[in-house]
Design a protein around this motif. Structure first.
Motif, short mmCIF file in Angstrom:
data_model
loop_
_atom_site.label_atom_id
_atom_site.label_comp_id
_atom_site.label_asym_id
_atom_site.label_seq_id
_atom_site.Cartn_x
_atom_site.Cartn_y
_atom_site.Cartn_z
N ASP A 196 -5.09 0.41 -0.96
CA ASP A 196 -4.16 1.37 -1.53
C ASP A 196 -4.56 1.81 -2.93
O ASP A 196 -3.85 2.58 -3.57
N GLY A 197 -5.67 1.28 -3.43
CA GLY A 197 -6.14 1.65 -4.77
C GLY A 197 -5.51 0.82 -5.88
O GLY A 197 -5.70 1.12 -7.05
N ALA A 198 -4.78 -0.24 -5.50
CA ALA A 198 -4.14 -1.09 -6.51
C ALA A 198 -5.18 -2.09 -7.03
O ALA A 198 -5.93 -2.68 -6.25
N PRO A 199 -5.21 -2.29 -8.37
CA PRO A 199 -6.19 -3.23 -8.92
C PRO A 199 -5.75 -4.69 -8.76
O PRO A 199 -4.57 -5.01 -8.87
N HIS A 200 -6.73 -5.53 -8.47
CA HIS A 200 -6.52 -6.98 -8.42
C HIS A 200 -7.49 -7.59 -9.43
O HIS A 200 -8.69 -7.64 -9.18
N PRO B 252 4.19 -4.36 -11.66
CA PRO B 252 4.55 -4.34 -13.08
C PRO B 252 6.05 -4.53 -13.32
O PRO B 252 6.45 -5.16 -14.30
N GLU B 253 6.87 -4.02 -12.40
CA GLU B 253 8.33 -4.16 -12.54
C GLU B 253 8.75 -5.63 -12.44
O GLU B 253 9.56 -6.12 -13.23
N PHE B 254 8.17 -6.34 -11.46
CA PHE B 254 8.49 -7.75 -11.30
C PHE B 254 7.94 -8.56 -12.48
O PHE B 254 8.57 -9.50 -12.95
N ARG C 195 -3.16 -9.34 -25.87
CA ARG C 195 -4.17 -8.29 -26.00
C ARG C 195 -4.26 -7.42 -24.75
O ARG C 195 -5.09 -6.52 -24.69
N ILE C 196 -3.47 -7.71 -23.74
CA ILE C 196 -3.55 -6.96 -22.49
C ILE C 196 -2.21 -6.32 -22.18
O ILE C 196 -1.16 -6.76 -22.65
N THR C 197 -2.25 -5.27 -21.37
CA THR C 197 -1.02 -4.58 -21.01
C THR C 197 -0.25 -5.38 -19.96
O THR C 197 -0.83 -6.20 -19.24
N GLN C 198 1.03 -5.09 -19.88
CA GLN C 198 1.87 -5.74 -18.89
C GLN C 198 1.39 -5.37 -17.48
O GLN C 198 1.41 -6.19 -16.57
N LYS C 199 0.92 -4.14 -17.32
CA LYS C 199 0.41 -3.68 -16.02
C LYS C 199 -0.83 -4.48 -15.62
O LYS C 199 -0.96 -4.89 -14.47
#
Length: 197
Positions: free
Chosen positions: A69-73, A184-186, A170-174
């Motif tokens: 689905d193009g979601a990063p892991h 990201p919501e969870f 140093r990293i985004t929540q996403k």
């Protein structure tokens, strides 16, 4: 001899596992290439053949794959004093399935496959260094896989915060959600809950 900050960092990293003479240090450094990469730039993309192994002297990078689905892991974050790359692609000359992207302006020391082979020939003790490096990497991968199966998302987040305190801010929540393996919501709900504890 006086070394710059990047060279001191990598020599200290190597010194954890092997001792080098002054001449060996200079030879090793001569086989490395300094690279500067802007934020949000790709160091490597899926389909590329990995030509270098990288040591981070400044900045932050993420290593990840994309699902159907193009979601990063995200499999790892790499900051100062970390190594990154795709060892399988580097060793086999086959295309990688990983992306490596900077999340900050970054500076790296890179070793090419040709120089890697030359290093082992000229300073054989580096075989011990890289063996230990790869063993530790494999152990970390196995532990992470086991935690993904056995721990809840909340416990995985708490463990990440405890193990990588220098990275978490140093990293985004996403990106953190991509590492933990949730939306990201969870992730937002977990962070709020953990911060209240």
């Amino acid at each position: 001899m006086n070394y710059n900050q990047s060279h001191t960092l990598i020599l200290n990293n190597v010194a954890r596992f092997i001792d080098l003479t002054e001449l060996e240090k200079q030879k090793y450094l001569s086989l490395l290439t300094e690279i500067k990469v802007k934020k949000k730039a790709f160091l490597m993309q899926a389909g590329d053949i990995t030509k270098h192994e990288y040591f981070i002297t400044k900045g932050c990078l993420k290593v990840y794959t994309l699902d159907e689905d193009g979601a990063p892991h995200i499999s790892m974050f790499a900051v100062e004093d970390y190594w990154t790359g795709d060892m399988a692609s580097f060793m086999t000359n086959e295309p990688t399935s990983y992306f490596i992207k900077t999340t900050e302006d970054s500076e790296l020391l890179a070793i090419s496959r040709a120089n890697y082979d030359l290093l082992f020939k000229e300073i054989p003790k580096f075989e011990r260094f890289y063996r230990i490096l790869y063993q530790r990497s494999l152990i970390s991968y196995i532990r992470r896989s086991n935690h993904g199966i056995s721990l809840t998302a909340e416990k995985r987040y708490i463990e990440f915060k405890k193990k990588y305190p220098k990275i978490v801010n140093r990293i985004t929540q996403k990106d953190l959600a991509g590492y933990i393996g949730i939306t990201p919501e969870f992730m937002s709900k977990i962070i709020t809950k953990v911060n209240r504890m």
